[in-house]
Design a protein around this motif. Sequence first.
Motif, PDB file in Angstrom:
ATOM      1  N   ILE A   9       0.953  -1.321  -0.073  1.00  0.00           N
ATOM      2  CA  ILE A   9       0.003  -0.191  -0.034  1.00  0.00           C
ATOM      3  C   ILE A   9       1.041   1.210   0.104  1.00  0.00           C
ATOM      4  O   ILE A   9       1.775   1.358   0.835  1.00  0.00           O
ATOM      5  CB  ILE A   9      -0.935   0.044   1.283  1.00  0.00           C
ATOM      6  CG1 ILE A   9      -1.821  -1.197   1.232  1.00  0.00           C
ATOM      7  CG2 ILE A   9      -1.795   1.240   1.139  1.00  0.00           C
ATOM      8  CD1 ILE A   9      -2.533  -1.554   2.536  1.00  0.00           C
ATOM      9  N   PHE A  11       1.060   5.439   0.003  1.00  0.00           N
ATOM     10  CA  PHE A  11       0.113   6.606   0.173  1.00  0.00           C
ATOM     11  C   PHE A  11       1.100   7.795  -0.214  1.00  0.00           C
ATOM     12  O   PHE A  11       2.046   8.104   0.282  1.00  0.00           O
ATOM     13  CB  PHE A  11       0.076   6.709   1.855  1.00  0.00           C
ATOM     14  CG  PHE A  11      -0.628   5.592   2.510  1.00  0.00           C
ATOM     15  CD1 PHE A  11      -2.037   5.622   2.552  1.00  0.00           C
ATOM     16  CD2 PHE A  11      -0.078   4.670   2.937  1.00  0.00           C
ATOM     17  CE1 PHE A  11      -2.793   4.628   3.013  1.00  0.00           C
ATOM     18  CE2 PHE A  11      -0.569   3.591   3.621  1.00  0.00           C
ATOM     19  CZ  PHE A  11      -1.870   3.451   3.835  1.00  0.00           C
ATOM     20  N   TYR A  12       0.356   8.516  -1.194  1.00  0.00           N
ATOM     21  CA  TYR A  12       1.277   9.731  -1.885  1.00  0.00           C
ATOM     22  C   TYR A  12       0.825  10.948  -1.457  1.00  0.00           C
ATOM     23  O   TYR A  12      -0.237  11.381  -1.173  1.00  0.00           O
ATOM     24  CB  TYR A  12       0.965   9.829  -3.370  1.00  0.00           C
ATOM     25  CG  TYR A  12       1.665   8.631  -4.175  1.00  0.00           C
ATOM     26  CD1 TYR A  12       2.910   8.836  -4.758  1.00  0.00           C
ATOM     27  CD2 TYR A  12       1.123   7.314  -4.140  1.00  0.00           C
ATOM     28  CE1 TYR A  12       3.598   7.722  -5.301  1.00  0.00           C
ATOM     29  CE2 TYR A  12       1.893   6.237  -4.676  1.00  0.00           C
ATOM     30  CZ  TYR A  12       3.065   6.558  -5.276  1.00  0.00           C
ATOM     31  OH  TYR A  12       3.761   5.497  -6.157  1.00  0.00           O
ATOM     32  N   ASP A  55      -3.522  10.286  -2.992  1.00  0.00           N
ATOM     33  CA  ASP A  55      -3.671   8.855  -3.777  1.00  0.00           C
ATOM     34  C   ASP A  55      -3.288   7.736  -2.850  1.00  0.00           C
ATOM     35  O   ASP A  55      -2.193   7.832  -2.201  1.00  0.00           O
ATOM     36  CB  ASP A  55      -3.466   8.755  -5.114  1.00  0.00           C
ATOM     37  CG  ASP A  55      -4.170   9.571  -6.196  1.00  0.00           C
ATOM     38  OD1 ASP A  55      -5.266  10.052  -5.905  1.00  0.00           O
ATOM     39  OD2 ASP A  55      -3.666   9.699  -7.400  1.00  0.00           O
ATOM     40  N   VAL A  56      -4.006   6.475  -2.866  1.00  0.00           N
ATOM     41  CA  VAL A  56      -3.488   5.394  -2.525  1.00  0.00           C
ATOM     42  C   VAL A  56      -3.403   4.323  -3.466  1.00  0.00           C
ATOM     43  O   VAL A  56      -4.465   4.156  -4.231  1.00  0.00           O
ATOM     44  CB  VAL A  56      -4.506   4.943  -1.139  1.00  0.00           C
ATOM     45  CG1 VAL A  56      -4.001   3.538  -0.462  1.00  0.00           C
ATOM     46  CG2 VAL A  56      -4.517   5.941  -0.044  1.00  0.00           C
ATOM     47  N   SER A  87       4.764   3.863   2.803  1.00  0.00           N
ATOM     48  CA  SER A  87       4.440   2.557   2.115  1.00  0.00           C
ATOM     49  C   SER A  87       4.449   1.293   3.350  1.00  0.00           C
ATOM     50  O   SER A  87       5.296   1.707   4.190  1.00  0.00           O
ATOM     51  CB  SER A  87       5.743   2.301   1.138  1.00  0.00           C
ATOM     52  OG  SER A  87       5.702   0.938   0.881  1.00  0.00           O
TER      53      SER A  87
END
Length: 117
Positions: A9, A11-12, A55-56, A87
Amino acid sequence: MLDGSVYKILFYLQDGKSLKYIKGSHCKPISLENDRYSEPGMNDEVGSIAVYAGDVVIMDVRTVHRGTDESFYASGEWDDKPRILVSTVLGKVGSKLTRAMEKGNFSRLMDWMDQHP
């Protein structure tokens, strides 16, 4: 979560266009001991994903992928403008794939540290 599945996963926290992946790579078994086995071959199709802050991205951890190349940051241009990606990886405790990924991650880390003392 399916038995044995492991997911990455991402995460931005800012926009980016550096996430690249080899299409269908999660369906092909590769060695996890080092990153040399994750280089695209001549017949591999490389995809790209543009992301935006917030975003994910969730992917099968076996998907061969990369972000920004380390040489991008070597100039020092980004020293005062850090880029952050959060991450994590989720997998069933004790599953065969989770254990293989843990062992492979450790091996790749040791390989990287040997090459970059």
